[in-house]
Scaffold this motif. Structure first.
Motif, PDB file in Angstrom:
ATOM      1  N   THR A   1       0.849  -1.186   0.000  1.00  0.00           N
ATOM      2  CA  THR A   1       0.000   0.000   0.000  1.00  0.00           C
ATOM      3  C   THR A   1       0.893   1.247   0.000  1.00  0.00           C
ATOM      4  O   THR A   1       2.115   1.154   0.074  1.00  0.00           O
ATOM      5  N   THR A   2       0.246   2.400  -0.026  1.00  0.00           N
ATOM      6  CA  THR A   2       1.018   3.646   0.041  1.00  0.00           C
ATOM      7  C   THR A   2       1.002   4.247   1.438  1.00  0.00           C
ATOM      8  O   THR A   2       1.592   5.301   1.672  1.00  0.00           O
TER       9      THR A   2
ATOM     10  N   ASN B   1       2.007   4.294   5.388  1.00  0.00           N
ATOM     11  CA  ASN B   1       2.976   3.818   6.375  1.00  0.00           C
ATOM     12  C   ASN B   1       2.288   2.869   7.366  1.00  0.00           C
ATOM     13  O   ASN B   1       1.257   3.204   7.927  1.00  0.00           O
TER      14      ASN B   1
ATOM     15  N   ALA C   1       7.193   2.073   5.465  1.00  0.00           N
ATOM     16  CA  ALA C   1       6.562   2.735   4.321  1.00  0.00           C
ATOM     17  C   ALA C   1       6.220   1.725   3.233  1.00  0.00           C
ATOM     18  O   ALA C   1       6.717   0.594   3.241  1.00  0.00           O
ATOM     19  N   GLY C   2       5.405   2.151   2.312  1.00  0.00           N
ATOM     20  CA  GLY C   2       5.071   1.309   1.175  1.00  0.00           C
ATOM     21  C   GLY C   2       6.322   0.888   0.418  1.00  0.00           C
ATOM     22  O   GLY C   2       7.263   1.677   0.264  1.00  0.00           O
ATOM     23  N   THR C   3       6.333  -0.374  -0.032  1.00  0.00           N
ATOM     24  CA  THR C   3       7.468  -0.880  -0.814  1.00  0.00           C
ATOM     25  C   THR C   3       7.133  -0.980  -2.302  1.00  0.00           C
ATOM     26  O   THR C   3       7.958  -1.407  -3.087  1.00  0.00           O
ATOM     27  N   GLY C   4       5.911  -0.641  -2.668  1.00  0.00           N
ATOM     28  CA  GLY C   4       5.520  -0.654  -4.071  1.00  0.00           C
ATOM     29  C   GLY C   4       4.689  -1.854  -4.468  1.00  0.00           C
ATOM     30  O   GLY C   4       3.893  -1.773  -5.400  1.00  0.00           O
TER      31      GLY C   4
END
Ligand code: GCU
Length: 128
Positions: free
Chosen positions: A63-64, A66, A85-88
């Motif tokens: 997800t985007t 945190n 944080a998001g990893t993509g």
């Protein structure tokens, strides 16, 4: 020292499940934290000597948002609201490294989700 690996799927899981549907994990899978505050993984980690140790957590967050977690050592929060944080993608794994003080012998390291999204997917913890 050589890293020592502790798989999340072998740790004590509170409000989470072991899954293996997103490739790139090590071991048998990863922990999918339930999407609630307080979902957690607790590892029992050995230290040969007392003092600072490097703790690396490997995770994915597709997800985007945190997915912050409080990291505690032997019951004391040492890294409040550590950002994951998001990893993509859920198949993109990254590491987050902190330095903590351990006692000689057995230590409990716990990563507790602080948001309603729960934690990220967590693959493993490694100490060095
Ligand atoms: C998806 C994904 C899970 C992840 C979950 C989440 O369902 O497949 O691996 O844990 O989202 O948002 O926590």
């Amino acid at each position: 020292p050589e890293p020592v690996v502790y798989e999340a799927e072998d740790a004590t899981i509170t409000n989470g499940v072991v899954e293996s549907n997103h490739v790139g994990f090590t071991g048998r899978g990863f922990v999918n934290y339930d999407n609630v505050v307080g979902s957690a993984v607790e590892w029992t980690v050995n230290a040969t000597t007392a003092g600072p140790a490097t703790v690396e957590l490997r995770y994915a967050n597709g997800t985007t948002a945190n997915r912050a977690m409080d990291v505690s050592v032997n019951g004391t929060v040492v890294s409040p609201g550590l950002a994951f944080a998001g990893t993509g993608a859920w198949t993109t794994w990254q590491t987050r490294t902190i330095t903590v003080n351990l006692v000689a012998g057995s230590n409990k390291i716990k990563a507790v989700a602080t948001t309603a999204n729960g934690g990220p997917n967590v693959d493993k913890l490694a100490t060095s």
